[in-house]
Design a protein around this motif. Structure first.
Motif: not given
Ligand code: KG4
Ligand code: ZN
Length: 337
Positions: A295-298, A300-309
Protein backbone atom coordinates in the motif's frame (compact mmCIF):
# COMPACT_ATOMS: atom_id res chain seq x y z
CA UNK A 1 25.16 -0.49 -7.34
CA UNK A 2 23.38 1.94 -5.07
CA UNK A 3 21.10 4.86 -5.91
CA UNK A 4 19.31 7.67 -4.08
CA UNK A 5 15.76 8.34 -5.31
CA UNK A 6 13.97 11.68 -4.97
CA UNK A 7 10.24 12.13 -5.62
CA UNK A 8 8.70 15.62 -5.53
CA UNK A 9 6.20 15.78 -8.39
CA UNK A 10 3.11 16.64 -6.34
CA UNK A 11 2.32 16.74 -2.62
CA UNK A 12 4.64 14.07 -1.24
CA UNK A 13 8.36 14.31 -0.66
CA UNK A 14 9.70 10.78 -1.04
CA UNK A 15 13.33 9.77 -0.56
CA UNK A 16 14.78 6.26 -0.81
CA UNK A 17 18.08 4.44 -1.11
CA UNK A 18 17.99 1.31 -3.26
CA UNK A 19 20.79 -1.21 -3.75
CA UNK A 20 20.49 -3.63 -6.67
CA UNK A 21 21.87 -6.50 -4.56
CA UNK A 22 20.51 -5.72 -1.09
CA UNK A 23 17.21 -4.14 -2.13
CA UNK A 24 15.62 -1.16 -0.43
CA UNK A 25 17.90 0.22 2.31
CA UNK A 26 15.93 3.31 3.30
CA UNK A 27 12.57 4.88 2.58
CA UNK A 28 11.42 8.26 3.92
CA UNK A 29 8.15 9.96 3.15
CA UNK A 30 6.65 13.27 4.08
CA UNK A 31 3.07 13.96 3.06
CA UNK A 32 1.90 17.55 2.64
CA UNK A 33 -1.73 16.67 3.32
CA UNK A 34 -1.99 19.12 6.24
CA UNK A 35 -0.51 21.96 4.17
CA UNK A 36 -3.19 21.63 1.48
CA UNK A 37 -6.16 20.38 3.52
CA UNK A 38 -7.58 23.88 4.18
CA UNK A 39 -7.69 24.55 0.44
CA UNK A 40 -9.37 21.25 -0.51
CA UNK A 41 -6.63 20.43 -3.02
CA UNK A 42 -2.95 20.87 -3.83
CA UNK A 43 -1.73 24.50 -3.98
CA UNK A 44 1.29 24.29 -6.30
CA UNK A 45 3.31 27.15 -4.77
CA UNK A 46 2.86 25.78 -1.24
CA UNK A 47 3.87 22.33 -2.52
CA UNK A 48 7.14 23.65 -3.98
CA UNK A 49 8.01 25.53 -0.79
CA UNK A 50 7.37 22.50 1.35
CA UNK A 51 9.54 20.29 -0.88
CA UNK A 52 12.34 22.87 -0.39
CA UNK A 53 11.97 22.53 3.38
CA UNK A 54 11.79 18.75 3.51
CA UNK A 55 14.01 17.25 0.80
CA UNK A 56 17.46 17.69 2.39
CA UNK A 57 16.39 16.63 5.93
CA UNK A 58 14.74 13.53 4.45
CA UNK A 59 17.89 12.69 2.46
CA UNK A 60 19.87 12.96 5.71
CA UNK A 61 17.33 10.73 7.46
CA UNK A 62 17.56 8.18 4.63
CA UNK A 63 21.37 7.98 4.95
CA UNK A 64 20.97 7.48 8.68
CA UNK A 65 18.37 4.75 8.17
CA UNK A 66 20.53 2.97 5.56
CA UNK A 67 23.67 3.37 7.66
CA UNK A 68 25.63 4.74 4.71
CA UNK A 69 26.71 8.06 3.25
CA UNK A 70 26.97 9.74 -0.15
CA UNK A 71 30.32 8.03 -0.86
CA UNK A 72 28.48 4.70 -1.24
CA UNK A 73 26.18 6.01 -4.01
CA UNK A 74 26.58 5.27 -7.71
CA UNK A 75 23.90 7.70 -8.82
CA UNK A 76 20.90 9.89 -7.98
CA UNK A 77 17.47 9.49 -9.54
CA UNK A 78 14.91 12.26 -9.41
CA UNK A 79 11.40 12.64 -10.84
CA UNK A 80 11.72 14.99 -13.83
CA UNK A 81 8.02 14.78 -14.85
CA UNK A 82 5.12 14.66 -15.32
CA UNK A 83 3.85 16.76 -12.43
CA UNK A 84 3.71 20.29 -11.04
CA UNK A 85 6.57 22.24 -12.57
CA UNK A 86 7.64 24.06 -9.39
CA UNK A 87 7.51 20.87 -7.33
CA UNK A 88 9.47 18.95 -9.98
CA UNK A 89 12.08 21.71 -10.08
CA UNK A 90 12.86 21.23 -6.39
CA UNK A 91 13.69 17.52 -6.69
CA UNK A 92 15.40 18.07 -10.03
CA UNK A 93 17.67 20.88 -8.85
CA UNK A 94 18.57 19.18 -5.57
CA UNK A 95 19.15 15.80 -7.25
CA UNK A 96 21.10 17.20 -10.16
CA UNK A 97 23.22 19.49 -7.89
CA UNK A 98 24.08 16.75 -5.39
CA UNK A 99 25.05 14.43 -8.23
CA UNK A 100 27.30 17.16 -9.64
CA UNK A 101 28.82 17.87 -6.22
CA UNK A 102 29.38 14.19 -5.42
CA UNK A 103 30.62 13.51 -8.95
CA UNK A 104 28.15 10.74 -9.72
CA UNK A 105 25.60 10.40 -12.54
CA UNK A 106 22.02 11.66 -12.26
CA UNK A 107 18.98 9.97 -13.80
CA UNK A 108 15.78 11.79 -14.80
CA UNK A 109 12.88 9.46 -13.99
CA UNK A 110 9.36 9.50 -15.46
CA UNK A 111 6.92 9.51 -12.53
CA UNK A 112 4.51 7.06 -14.21
CA UNK A 113 7.34 4.67 -15.05
CA UNK A 114 8.09 4.78 -11.33
CA UNK A 115 4.49 3.77 -10.53
CA UNK A 116 4.53 1.13 -13.27
CA UNK A 117 7.67 -0.53 -11.88
CA UNK A 118 6.66 -0.24 -8.19
CA UNK A 119 5.37 -3.88 -8.12
CA UNK A 120 9.00 -4.89 -8.87
CA UNK A 121 9.89 -3.81 -5.32
CA UNK A 122 7.90 -6.78 -4.00
CA UNK A 123 9.22 -10.29 -3.53
CA UNK A 124 6.78 -11.77 -6.00
CA UNK A 125 7.40 -9.62 -9.04
CA UNK A 126 5.68 -9.99 -12.41
CA UNK A 127 7.55 -11.19 -15.49
CA UNK A 128 7.30 -9.33 -18.80
CA UNK A 129 5.12 -8.96 -20.75
CA UNK A 130 2.23 -7.68 -18.66
CA UNK A 131 -0.68 -5.29 -18.89
CA UNK A 132 -0.48 -2.34 -16.49
CA UNK A 133 -3.42 -0.35 -15.18
CA UNK A 134 -2.01 2.91 -13.87
CA UNK A 135 -4.52 4.74 -11.71
CA UNK A 136 -3.27 7.83 -9.92
CA UNK A 137 -4.52 11.30 -9.08
CA UNK A 138 -3.24 12.71 -12.37
CA UNK A 139 -3.38 9.75 -14.77
CA UNK A 140 -5.46 6.74 -15.76
CA UNK A 141 -3.75 4.55 -18.33
CA UNK A 142 -3.82 1.02 -19.70
CA UNK A 143 -0.37 0.06 -20.92
CA UNK A 144 1.01 -3.03 -22.65
CA UNK A 145 4.46 -3.54 -21.19
CA UNK A 146 6.89 -5.71 -23.18
CA UNK A 147 9.90 -4.64 -21.11
CA UNK A 148 11.26 -1.58 -19.34
CA UNK A 149 10.73 1.37 -21.68
CA UNK A 150 8.70 -0.76 -24.11
CA UNK A 151 5.33 0.77 -23.44
CA UNK A 152 2.29 0.79 -25.67
CA UNK A 153 -0.46 2.99 -24.27
CA UNK A 154 -3.67 1.09 -25.07
CA UNK A 155 -6.01 3.63 -23.52
CA UNK A 156 -6.23 6.58 -21.16
CA UNK A 157 -8.74 8.92 -19.59
CA UNK A 158 -10.26 11.50 -21.89
CA UNK A 159 -11.12 13.71 -18.88
CA UNK A 160 -10.62 13.19 -15.12
CA UNK A 161 -8.19 10.59 -13.81
CA UNK A 162 -9.67 7.87 -11.58
CA UNK A 163 -8.05 9.33 -8.45
CA UNK A 164 -9.21 12.81 -9.40
CA UNK A 165 -12.79 11.53 -9.74
CA UNK A 166 -12.50 9.92 -6.29
CA UNK A 167 -11.19 13.20 -4.84
CA UNK A 168 -13.83 15.41 -6.51
CA UNK A 169 -16.71 13.13 -5.52
CA UNK A 170 -15.35 12.95 -1.98
CA UNK A 171 -15.37 16.75 -1.87
CA UNK A 172 -19.02 16.75 -2.99
CA UNK A 173 -19.73 14.36 -0.10
CA UNK A 174 -18.11 16.83 2.30
CA UNK A 175 -15.01 14.69 2.92
CA UNK A 176 -11.58 16.16 3.52
CA UNK A 177 -8.74 16.21 1.00
CA UNK A 178 -7.38 13.85 -0.22
CA UNK A 179 -10.75 12.25 -0.56
CA UNK A 180 -10.00 8.91 -2.27
CA UNK A 181 -9.17 6.88 0.84
CA UNK A 182 -11.89 8.71 2.85
CA UNK A 183 -14.52 7.90 0.25
CA UNK A 184 -13.40 4.25 0.25
CA UNK A 185 -13.79 4.19 4.04
CA UNK A 186 -17.26 5.75 3.90
CA UNK A 187 -18.27 3.25 1.19
CA UNK A 188 -17.80 0.35 3.64
CA UNK A 189 -20.88 1.66 5.50
CA UNK A 190 -22.91 1.99 2.31
CA UNK A 191 -25.74 -0.26 1.21
CA UNK A 192 -25.23 -1.89 -2.18
CA UNK A 193 -27.90 -1.32 -4.82
CA UNK A 194 -29.65 1.75 -3.42
CA UNK A 195 -28.00 3.84 -6.12
CA UNK A 196 -26.50 2.66 -9.40
CA UNK A 197 -24.15 4.85 -11.43
CA UNK A 198 -23.10 4.32 -15.05
CA UNK A 199 -19.98 2.36 -16.14
CA UNK A 200 -18.71 5.03 -18.56
CA UNK A 201 -17.44 4.02 -22.02
CA UNK A 202 -17.88 0.29 -21.44
CA UNK A 203 -20.70 0.00 -23.99
CA UNK A 204 -18.39 0.78 -26.89
CA UNK A 205 -15.10 -0.76 -28.06
CA UNK A 206 -11.78 0.68 -26.97
CA UNK A 207 -9.73 1.10 -23.83
CA UNK A 208 -10.11 4.81 -23.08
CA UNK A 209 -11.73 5.96 -19.85
CA UNK A 210 -13.99 8.85 -18.84
CA UNK A 211 -14.80 9.61 -15.21
CA UNK A 212 -16.16 13.14 -15.14
CA UNK A 213 -19.74 11.95 -15.85
CA UNK A 214 -19.65 9.75 -12.76
CA UNK A 215 -18.83 12.73 -10.60
CA UNK A 216 -21.79 14.59 -12.12
CA UNK A 217 -24.06 11.58 -11.47
CA UNK A 218 -22.95 11.62 -7.84
CA UNK A 219 -23.53 15.40 -7.61
CA UNK A 220 -27.07 15.05 -9.01
CA UNK A 221 -27.85 12.20 -6.62
CA UNK A 222 -26.63 14.21 -3.62
CA UNK A 223 -28.96 17.04 -4.71
CA UNK A 224 -32.00 14.81 -5.15
CA UNK A 225 -31.52 12.19 -2.43
CA UNK A 226 -30.18 14.41 0.34
CA UNK A 227 -26.95 14.27 2.28
CA UNK A 228 -27.68 12.45 5.51
CA UNK A 229 -24.86 10.14 6.62
CA UNK A 230 -26.42 6.89 5.34
CA UNK A 231 -27.27 8.43 1.96
CA UNK A 232 -23.71 9.73 1.64
CA UNK A 233 -22.33 6.28 2.45
CA UNK A 234 -24.70 4.69 -0.10
CA UNK A 235 -23.58 7.19 -2.76
CA UNK A 236 -19.91 6.54 -1.93
CA UNK A 237 -20.57 2.80 -2.27
CA UNK A 238 -22.31 3.22 -5.64
CA UNK A 239 -19.56 5.53 -6.92
CA UNK A 240 -16.72 3.23 -5.88
CA UNK A 241 -18.48 0.17 -7.34
CA UNK A 242 -18.98 1.98 -10.65
CA UNK A 243 -15.29 3.00 -10.86
CA UNK A 244 -14.05 -0.45 -9.85
CA UNK A 245 -16.39 -2.22 -12.30
CA UNK A 246 -15.38 0.10 -15.12
CA UNK A 247 -11.67 -0.43 -14.46
CA UNK A 248 -12.18 -4.21 -14.26
CA UNK A 249 -14.14 -4.35 -17.54
CA UNK A 250 -11.34 -2.43 -19.29
CA UNK A 251 -8.63 -4.64 -17.77
CA UNK A 252 -10.40 -7.77 -18.98
CA UNK A 253 -10.71 -6.26 -22.43
CA UNK A 254 -7.01 -5.30 -22.54
CA UNK A 255 -5.94 -8.79 -21.38
CA UNK A 256 -8.14 -10.45 -24.02
CA UNK A 257 -6.89 -8.14 -26.78
CA UNK A 258 -3.23 -8.71 -25.93
CA UNK A 259 -3.51 -12.38 -24.95
CA UNK A 260 -1.54 -11.58 -21.76
CA UNK A 261 -2.41 -13.22 -18.43
CA UNK A 262 -0.44 -10.96 -16.09
CA UNK A 263 -1.94 -7.71 -14.85
CA UNK A 264 -0.32 -5.12 -12.64
CA UNK A 265 -2.09 -2.22 -10.97
CA UNK A 266 -0.21 0.76 -9.61
CA UNK A 267 -0.73 4.40 -8.63
CA UNK A 268 -2.70 5.77 -5.66
CA UNK A 269 -6.04 4.16 -6.55
CA UNK A 270 -4.41 0.69 -6.66
CA UNK A 271 -4.42 0.94 -2.84
CA UNK A 272 -8.21 0.58 -3.04
CA UNK A 273 -9.25 -2.69 -1.40
CA UNK A 274 -12.39 -3.15 -3.52
CA UNK A 275 -10.38 -2.75 -6.72
CA UNK A 276 -7.78 -5.27 -5.57
CA UNK A 277 -10.42 -7.81 -4.53
CA UNK A 278 -12.38 -7.42 -7.76
CA UNK A 279 -9.29 -7.83 -9.95
CA UNK A 280 -8.00 -10.77 -7.92
CA UNK A 281 -11.29 -12.62 -8.45
CA UNK A 282 -11.35 -11.70 -12.12
CA UNK A 283 -7.79 -12.92 -12.70
CA UNK A 284 -8.51 -16.20 -10.92
CA UNK A 285 -11.38 -16.73 -13.33
CA UNK A 286 -9.05 -16.01 -16.25
CA UNK A 287 -6.27 -18.31 -14.92
CA UNK A 288 -4.07 -15.24 -14.64
CA UNK A 289 -2.57 -13.19 -11.84
CA UNK A 290 -2.73 -9.63 -10.60
CA UNK A 291 0.28 -7.92 -9.01
CA UNK A 292 0.38 -4.69 -7.04
CA UNK A 293 2.78 -2.83 -4.76
CA UNK A 294 2.39 -2.80 -0.97
CA UNK A 295 0.00 0.00 0.00
CA UNK A 296 2.68 2.55 0.90
CA UNK A 297 4.22 2.18 -2.58
CA UNK A 298 0.89 2.62 -4.41
CA UNK A 299 0.85 6.33 -3.67
CA UNK A 300 3.82 8.58 -4.44
CA UNK A 301 7.12 7.52 -2.89
CA UNK A 302 10.87 7.67 -3.42
CA UNK A 303 11.39 3.89 -3.60
CA UNK A 304 9.72 3.54 -7.00
CA UNK A 305 11.83 6.42 -8.35
CA UNK A 306 15.03 4.85 -6.99
CA UNK A 307 14.06 1.49 -8.53
CA UNK A 308 13.20 2.94 -11.97
CA UNK A 309 16.33 5.12 -11.81
CA UNK A 310 18.48 2.08 -11.04
CA UNK A 311 17.27 0.30 -14.20
CA UNK A 312 18.04 3.36 -16.34
CA UNK A 313 21.40 3.93 -14.61
CA UNK A 314 22.48 0.34 -15.28
CA UNK A 315 21.62 0.91 -18.96
CA UNK A 316 23.76 4.08 -18.99
CA UNK A 317 20.75 6.33 -19.55
CA UNK A 318 21.84 9.27 -17.42
CA UNK A 319 20.65 12.88 -17.45
CA UNK A 320 22.52 15.77 -19.00
CA UNK A 321 23.98 18.46 -16.75
CA UNK A 322 21.13 20.95 -17.21
CA UNK A 323 18.17 20.96 -14.81
CA UNK A 324 15.38 19.95 -17.13
CA UNK A 325 11.86 19.10 -16.01
CA UNK A 326 9.07 17.76 -18.23
CA UNK A 327 5.68 18.63 -16.69
CA UNK A 328 4.08 16.90 -19.69
CA UNK A 329 5.94 13.80 -20.79
CA UNK A 330 4.29 11.00 -22.79
CA UNK A 331 5.12 7.60 -21.24
CA UNK A 332 5.52 5.96 -24.64
CA UNK A 333 8.26 8.42 -25.62
CA UNK A 334 10.69 6.76 -23.17
CA UNK A 335 13.53 4.76 -24.73
CA UNK A 336 13.81 1.01 -24.20
CA UNK A 337 16.66 -0.16 -21.97
O1 KG4 B 1 -0.23 8.07 -7.27
P1 KG4 B 1 -0.68 9.14 -6.35
O2 KG4 B 1 -0.14 9.14 -4.95
O3 KG4 B 1 -0.41 10.55 -6.92
C1 KG4 B 1 -0.40 10.87 -8.26
O4 KG4 B 1 0.57 10.51 -8.96
O5 KG4 B 1 -1.42 11.48 -8.66
O6 KG4 B 1 -2.28 9.01 -6.33
C2 KG4 B 1 -3.05 9.79 -5.48
C3 KG4 B 1 -4.51 9.49 -5.77
C4 KG4 B 1 -5.45 10.46 -5.07
O7 KG4 B 1 -6.41 10.87 -6.02
C5 KG4 B 1 -6.06 9.62 -3.97
O8 KG4 B 1 -7.34 10.04 -3.58
C6 KG4 B 1 -6.10 8.25 -4.61
O9 KG4 B 1 -4.85 8.18 -5.29
N1 KG4 B 1 -6.19 7.18 -3.61
C7 KG4 B 1 -7.26 6.35 -3.51
C8 KG4 B 1 -7.00 5.48 -2.41
N2 KG4 B 1 -5.77 5.81 -1.89
C9 KG4 B 1 -5.30 6.85 -2.65
N3 KG4 B 1 -8.40 6.27 -4.21
C10 KG4 B 1 -9.28 5.33 -3.86
N4 KG4 B 1 -9.12 4.47 -2.84
C11 KG4 B 1 -8.01 4.51 -2.08
N5 KG4 B 1 -7.84 3.64 -1.07
ZN1 ZN C 1 1.93 9.41 -8.54
Amino acid sequence: MRILGIESSCDETGIAIYDDEQGLLAHQLYSQVKVHADYGGVVPELASRDHVRKTIPLIEAAFKQAGCGPESLDGIAYTAGPGLVGALLVGTSIGRSLAFGWNIPAVAVHHMEGHLLAPMLEEEMPEFPFVALLVSGGHTMMVKVAGIGEYEVLGESVDDAAGEAFDKTAKLLGLDYPGGPMLAKLATKGVAGRFVFPRPMTDRPGLDFSFSGLKTAAANTIKSAGDDEQTKADIAHAFQTAVVDTLAIKCKRALKETGIKRLIIAGGVSANTELRTKLERMMQGMQGKVYYPRTEFCTDNGAMIAYAGMQRLKAGQTAELSMKTQPRWPLDSLPPL
